[in-house]
Design a protein around this motif. Structure first.
Motif, PDB file in Angstrom:
ATOM      1  N   GLU A 327      58.278 -52.650  26.420  1.00  0.00           N
ATOM      2  CA  GLU A 327      57.645 -51.215  26.051  1.00  0.00           C
ATOM      3  C   GLU A 327      57.205 -51.331  24.808  1.00  0.00           C
ATOM      4  OE1 GLU A 327      58.541 -47.266  28.281  1.00  0.00           O
ATOM      5  OE2 GLU A 327      59.093 -47.123  26.135  1.00  0.00           O
ATOM      6  N   ARG A 328      55.813 -50.741  24.924  1.00  0.00           N
ATOM      7  CA  ARG A 328      55.272 -50.299  23.462  1.00  0.00           C
ATOM      8  C   ARG A 328      54.469 -49.236  23.734  1.00  0.00           C
ATOM      9  NH1 ARG A 328      58.146 -53.854  22.452  1.00  0.00           N
ATOM     10  NH2 ARG A 328      57.938 -55.904  21.545  1.00  0.00           N
ATOM     11  N   THR A 329      54.496 -48.598  22.250  1.00  0.00           N
ATOM     12  CA  THR A 329      53.429 -47.371  22.156  1.00  0.00           C
ATOM     13  C   THR A 329      52.511 -47.775  21.364  1.00  0.00           C
ATOM     14  OG1 THR A 329      55.254 -45.771  22.427  1.00  0.00           O
ATOM     15  CG2 THR A 329      53.379 -44.853  21.158  1.00  0.00           C
ATOM     16  N   VAL A 330      51.143 -47.704  21.935  1.00  0.00           N
ATOM     17  CA  VAL A 330      49.908 -48.357  21.284  1.00  0.00           C
ATOM     18  C   VAL A 330      49.046 -47.130  20.856  1.00  0.00           C
ATOM     19  CG1 VAL A 330      47.985 -49.834  21.691  1.00  0.00           C
ATOM     20  CG2 VAL A 330      50.172 -50.431  22.610  1.00  0.00           C
ATOM     21  N   ALA A 331      48.507 -47.230  19.641  1.00  0.00           N
ATOM     22  CA  ALA A 331      47.574 -46.410  19.142  1.00  0.00           C
ATOM     23  C   ALA A 331      46.131 -46.916  19.819  1.00  0.00           C
ATOM     24  CB  ALA A 331      47.521 -46.451  17.687  1.00  0.00           C
ATOM     25  N   ILE A 332      45.394 -46.058  20.423  1.00  0.00           N
ATOM     26  CA  ILE A 332      44.060 -46.288  20.741  1.00  0.00           C
ATOM     27  C   ILE A 332      43.288 -45.560  19.693  1.00  0.00           C
ATOM     28  CG2 ILE A 332      42.302 -46.099  22.419  1.00  0.00           C
ATOM     29  CD1 ILE A 332      44.750 -47.923  23.213  1.00  0.00           C
ATOM     30  N   THR A 333      42.568 -46.328  18.921  1.00  0.00           N
ATOM     31  CA  THR A 333      41.873 -45.573  17.721  1.00  0.00           C
ATOM     32  C   THR A 333      40.382 -46.063  17.691  1.00  0.00           C
ATOM     33  OG1 THR A 333      42.436 -47.401  16.184  1.00  0.00           O
ATOM     34  CG2 THR A 333      44.004 -45.722  16.503  1.00  0.00           C
ATOM     35  N   GLY A 334      39.837 -45.283  16.758  1.00  0.00           N
ATOM     36  CA  GLY A 334      38.318 -45.779  16.005  1.00  0.00           C
ATOM     37  C   GLY A 334      37.225 -44.833  16.418  1.00  0.00           C
ATOM     38  N   THR A 335      36.223 -44.921  15.711  1.00  0.00           N
ATOM     39  CA  THR A 335      35.220 -43.956  15.724  1.00  0.00           C
ATOM     40  C   THR A 335      34.219 -44.018  17.144  1.00  0.00           C
ATOM     41  OG1 THR A 335      33.503 -45.597  14.445  1.00  0.00           O
ATOM     42  CG2 THR A 335      34.767 -44.029  13.440  1.00  0.00           C
ATOM     43  N   SER A 336      34.454 -45.049  17.785  1.00  0.00           N
ATOM     44  CA  SER A 336      33.800 -45.277  19.148  1.00  0.00           C
ATOM     45  C   SER A 336      34.879 -44.729  20.236  1.00  0.00           C
ATOM     46  CB  SER A 336      33.276 -46.608  19.345  1.00  0.00           C
ATOM     47  OG  SER A 336      32.237 -46.991  18.646  1.00  0.00           O
ATOM     48  N   CYS A 337      35.942 -44.512  19.724  1.00  0.00           N
ATOM     49  CA  CYS A 337      37.216 -43.986  20.879  1.00  0.00           C
ATOM     50  C   CYS A 337      36.704 -42.449  21.214  1.00  0.00           C
ATOM     51  CB  CYS A 337      38.410 -44.190  20.327  1.00  0.00           C
ATOM     52  SG  CYS A 337      39.896 -43.813  21.531  1.00  0.00           S
ATOM     53  N   ALA A 338      36.451 -42.031  22.392  1.00  0.00           N
ATOM     54  CA  ALA A 338      36.402 -40.604  22.815  1.00  0.00           C
ATOM     55  C   ALA A 338      37.569 -39.664  22.427  1.00  0.00           C
ATOM     56  CB  ALA A 338      36.074 -40.430  24.259  1.00  0.00           C
ATOM     57  N   ASN A 339      38.551 -40.162  22.698  1.00  0.00           N
ATOM     58  CA  ASN A 339      39.963 -39.576  22.211  1.00  0.00           C
ATOM     59  C   ASN A 339      41.229 -40.258  21.825  1.00  0.00           C
ATOM     60  OD1 ASN A 339      41.955 -37.446  22.618  1.00  0.00           O
ATOM     61  ND2 ASN A 339      42.295 -37.740  24.725  1.00  0.00           N
ATOM     62  N   PRO A 340      41.060 -40.461  20.529  1.00  0.00           N
ATOM     63  CA  PRO A 340      41.864 -41.260  19.845  1.00  0.00           C
ATOM     64  C   PRO A 340      43.533 -40.918  20.262  1.00  0.00           C
ATOM     65  CG  PRO A 340      40.332 -40.945  18.450  1.00  0.00           C
ATOM     66  CD  PRO A 340      39.979 -39.928  19.698  1.00  0.00           C
ATOM     67  N   LYS A 341      44.506 -41.740  20.588  1.00  0.00           N
ATOM     68  CA  LYS A 341      45.628 -41.105  21.196  1.00  0.00           C
ATOM     69  C   LYS A 341      46.725 -42.378  21.112  1.00  0.00           C
ATOM     70  CE  LYS A 341      44.417 -41.213  25.839  1.00  0.00           C
ATOM     71  NZ  LYS A 341      44.315 -40.532  27.223  1.00  0.00           N
ATOM     72  N   TYR A 342      47.952 -42.026  21.333  1.00  0.00           N
ATOM     73  CA  TYR A 342      48.886 -42.938  21.655  1.00  0.00           C
ATOM     74  C   TYR A 342      49.180 -43.173  23.190  1.00  0.00           C
ATOM     75  CZ  TYR A 342      50.394 -42.767  16.845  1.00  0.00           C
ATOM     76  OH  TYR A 342      50.184 -42.898  15.399  1.00  0.00           O
ATOM     77  N   VAL A 343      49.411 -44.358  23.487  1.00  0.00           N
ATOM     78  CA  VAL A 343      49.611 -44.525  25.051  1.00  0.00           C
ATOM     79  C   VAL A 343      50.991 -45.536  25.227  1.00  0.00           C
ATOM     80  CG1 VAL A 343      47.448 -44.320  25.782  1.00  0.00           C
ATOM     81  CG2 VAL A 343      48.470 -46.338  25.315  1.00  0.00           C
ATOM     82  N   LYS A 344      51.635 -45.054  26.234  1.00  0.00           N
ATOM     83  CA  LYS A 344      52.828 -46.097  26.316  1.00  0.00           C
ATOM     84  C   LYS A 344      52.516 -47.160  27.610  1.00  0.00           C
ATOM     85  CE  LYS A 344      56.991 -43.254  25.687  1.00  0.00           C
ATOM     86  NZ  LYS A 344      57.508 -44.020  24.637  1.00  0.00           N
ATOM     87  N   THR A 345      52.655 -48.495  26.999  1.00  0.00           N
ATOM     88  CA  THR A 345      52.329 -49.567  27.740  1.00  0.00           C
ATOM     89  C   THR A 345      53.298 -50.532  27.526  1.00  0.00           C
ATOM     90  OG1 THR A 345      50.678 -51.028  28.650  1.00  0.00           O
ATOM     91  CG2 THR A 345      50.785 -50.365  26.136  1.00  0.00           C
ATOM     92  N   TYR A 346      53.111 -51.969  27.789  1.00  0.00           N
ATOM     93  CA  TYR A 346      53.876 -53.172  27.750  1.00  0.00           C
ATOM     94  C   TYR A 346      53.095 -54.085  26.778  1.00  0.00           C
ATOM     95  CZ  TYR A 346      56.953 -50.594  31.062  1.00  0.00           C
ATOM     96  OH  TYR A 346      57.775 -50.002  31.637  1.00  0.00           O
ATOM     97  N   VAL A 347      53.853 -55.139  26.328  1.00  0.00           N
ATOM     98  CA  VAL A 347      53.247 -56.063  25.556  1.00  0.00           C
ATOM     99  C   VAL A 347      52.251 -56.943  26.138  1.00  0.00           C
ATOM    100  CG1 VAL A 347      53.760 -58.548  24.722  1.00  0.00           C
ATOM    101  CG2 VAL A 347      55.163 -56.697  23.999  1.00  0.00           C
ATOM    102  N   GLY A 348      51.240 -57.119  25.543  1.00  0.00           N
ATOM    103  CA  GLY A 348      49.987 -57.770  26.199  1.00  0.00           C
ATOM    104  C   GLY A 348      49.159 -57.014  27.350  1.00  0.00           C
ATOM    105  N   ALA A 349      48.889 -55.906  27.064  1.00  0.00           N
ATOM    106  CA  ALA A 349      48.334 -55.299  28.172  1.00  0.00           C
ATOM    107  C   ALA A 349      46.771 -55.658  28.070  1.00  0.00           C
ATOM    108  CB  ALA A 349      48.590 -53.556  27.756  1.00  0.00           C
ATOM    109  N   ASN A 350      46.405 -55.435  29.521  1.00  0.00           N
ATOM    110  CA  ASN A 350      44.747 -55.400  29.406  1.00  0.00           C
ATOM    111  C   ASN A 350      43.995 -54.557  28.759  1.00  0.00           C
ATOM    112  OD1 ASN A 350      42.064 -54.942  31.132  1.00  0.00           O
ATOM    113  ND2 ASN A 350      42.345 -57.046  31.574  1.00  0.00           N
TER     114      ASN A 350
END
Length: 513
Positions: A327-350
């Motif tokens: 399990e990984r907590t991934v930061a979804i970031t960047g200026t073209s990201c509508a809602n920058p946030k953290y998501v819980k997922t797993y290694v190698g997510a699509n």
């Protein structure tokens, strides 16, 4: 009177040159003998920072404190807010090309249509049999994708709604031998959580590392906050540290964030069985390679291991539960990201599934990792094995007329052409435009201002380009990896692909080892 003054000045200059030469020769000789010169004991000129540098904060108490004066923070808008959502990714993949030195065609142990549990072996390197690369999730193997010359590009799994884990019989840490511990890590996938330097490879099972290093913070643009991520994982983090202590005859070092105003989780501050060091400075102060250089540098004969925060938590959970938990907590970031946030997922997510509905605009660069050292991905691609950040920024494929001559658009830059120093906290909205083309590889001194290591990056790059193995080693290539040199590539006036050049050099060195 004038002639006397000229003579005195000349004598002073000559003495200064002699002393400076002696100082350089002393440090060169110390490096040849694998002595640690990072603490300044082999110099005639103690660093001015020891006298006039930032004072150690009182809250740090007795822990070692390193104030780094070189570096550059690339400030970009789009940092993840402190909220964690459940990720929407349904497919996951392990990518053999993520592992340096692996055979292009590893031995794949599964077929399309097979059902696997998290922890089941997917493939192993034919050159290093016994080290298993395991499934991050349970589910059905839906693809074994091939690349050039029939190399294995990815093994893809459609995940179950409820993840099932293979149960391992974990050894007792109070009595296990190191050989038995390594054997367990090989079959359970635990060894692939670790990284060996030099060369950034999966650790050799017959190597006892001089030391093991963990950095608990990241100074790269938009990097995840590990103090936030690890807050509820103190037990697993500590168990991981306990495991690391059994793998080395040296020490386990933990680098903590010593920058003013930064909150360090108790998970890190209260760790035992490890020596903590605080670091204050601009990027790349959070890179584990920089911390290694200032704590116990890699020598021409030593090897060290490193591990990331979330990988260490997975290692701890493996021994606490007997399950490989990717399990990984991934930061979804960047200026073209509508809602920058953290998501819980797993290694190698699509990646496309992970960011679905959270992208603004239709001409964007999707990056697995940070903007400086991450890799470009399509929406059909998968996150790289060690990444826990996705960055989405605008593509820079529009021509900028006289962009170099008329700097009218603010951008993150170390150059004095832009009045960035007047707006030190301003967050930019960058594109991927390099604002220039590749040009003559000239000496500028820019690299030395941004890389807080006792090496000469530009000389090293030119030694790699000319294939001079001996000079590459003497200039410190064994201490570097791509993320360390990425900031130099960012500020490079010559627009040289320094990370690619460095990897070529590391591959050459590995072939010679």
């Amino acid at each position: 009177m004038l002639s006397t003054s000229i003579i005195v000045v000349g004598i002073v200059l000559v003495i200064g040159l002699i002393v400076s030469l002696a100082d350089n020769l002393m440090q060169i000789e110390a490096k040849k003998n694998n002595l640690d010169i990072s603490k300044g004991q082999f110099t005639l000129f103690p660093s001015l920072s020891k006298w006039f540098g930032a004072k150690k904060p009182a809250s740090i108490k007795d822990a070692p404190y390193h104030n780094l004066t070189k570096g550059f923070d690339v400030k970009i808008a789009g940092k993840a807010s402190k909220e964690i959502a459940m990720g929407n990714a349904k497919t996951f993949a392990i990518l053999p090309p993520n592992f340096n030195g692996m055979s292009p065609i590893p031995k794949v142990e599964v077929n399309v249509g097979d059902e696997v549990a998290a922890g089941d072996v997917l493939f192993y390197d034919k050159k290093r049999e016994g080290i298993n690369y395991v499934a991050p999730v349970s589910g059905e193997v839906i693809a074994v994708n091939r690349g050039a010359k029939r190399s294995i590009a990815s093994v893809v799994i459609l995940a179950d709604k409820v993840i099932k884990h293979k149960q391992f019989a974990t050894p007792d840490l109070s009595s296990v031998t190191r050989d038995d511990l390594i054997a367990f890590l090989k079959i359970s996938g635990g060894l692939t959580l670790l990284n060996q330097r030099p060369f950034d490879v999966i650790p050799d099972d017959d190597v006892v590392p001089a030391n093991i290093f963990v950095s608990t913070f990241d100074t790269a643009p938009l990097a995840p906050d590990y103090s936030f991520i690890a807050e509820d994982n103190a037990v697993a983090f500590q168990e991981g540290i306990n495991v690391l202590n059994l793998l080395t005859d040296g020490k386990v070092y933990v680098g903590l964030d010593g920058r003013p105003g930064k909150v360090v989780s108790d998970t890190f501050k209260n760790v035992t069985n490890a020596e903590v060091h605080y670091f204050n400075g601009k990027h790349p102060a959070g890179n584990v390679g920089i911390q290694i250089h200032h704590i116990a540098p890699i020598t021409t004969t030593s090897k060290v291991w490193t591990i990331g925060v979330q990988e260490l938590i997975s290692l701890g959970k493996l021994f606490l539960t007997g399950k490989y938990d990717a399990e990984r907590t991934v930061a979804i970031t960047g200026t073209s990201c509508a809602n920058p946030k953290y998501v819980k997922t797993y290694v190698g997510a699509n990646i496309g599934e992970l960011i679905a509905g959270n992208v603004e605009g239709d001409n964007n660069r999707i990056i697995s990792g940070d903007p400086l050292s991450g890799s470009k991905k399509s929406s059909e691609g998968f996150m790289d094995y060690r990444d826990d950040q996705v960055t989405i920024i605008e593509e820079g494929d529009e021509y900028e007329l006289f962009g170099w001559l008329l700097p009218v658009s603010p951008r993150p830059s170390m150059s004095g052409t832009f009045p960035n120093a007047l707006f030190s906290n301003f967050e930019f909205e960058p594109t991927t435009n390099t604002h220039g083309e590749r040009r003559a590889f000239v000496m500028t001194g820019q690299y030395e201002k941004t890389l807080p290591m006792d090496i000469y990056p530009q000389h090293l790059m030119k030694a790699i380009l000319t294939g001079d193995i001996e000079k590459m080693e003497g200039l410190g290539i064994n201490e570097l990896t791509e993320e360390d040199i990425a900031i130099c590539e960012f500020v490079c006036t010559s627009k040289q692909p320094l990370q690619a050049i460095l990897r070529d050099g590391l591959d050459m060195m590995q072939e010679q080892s």
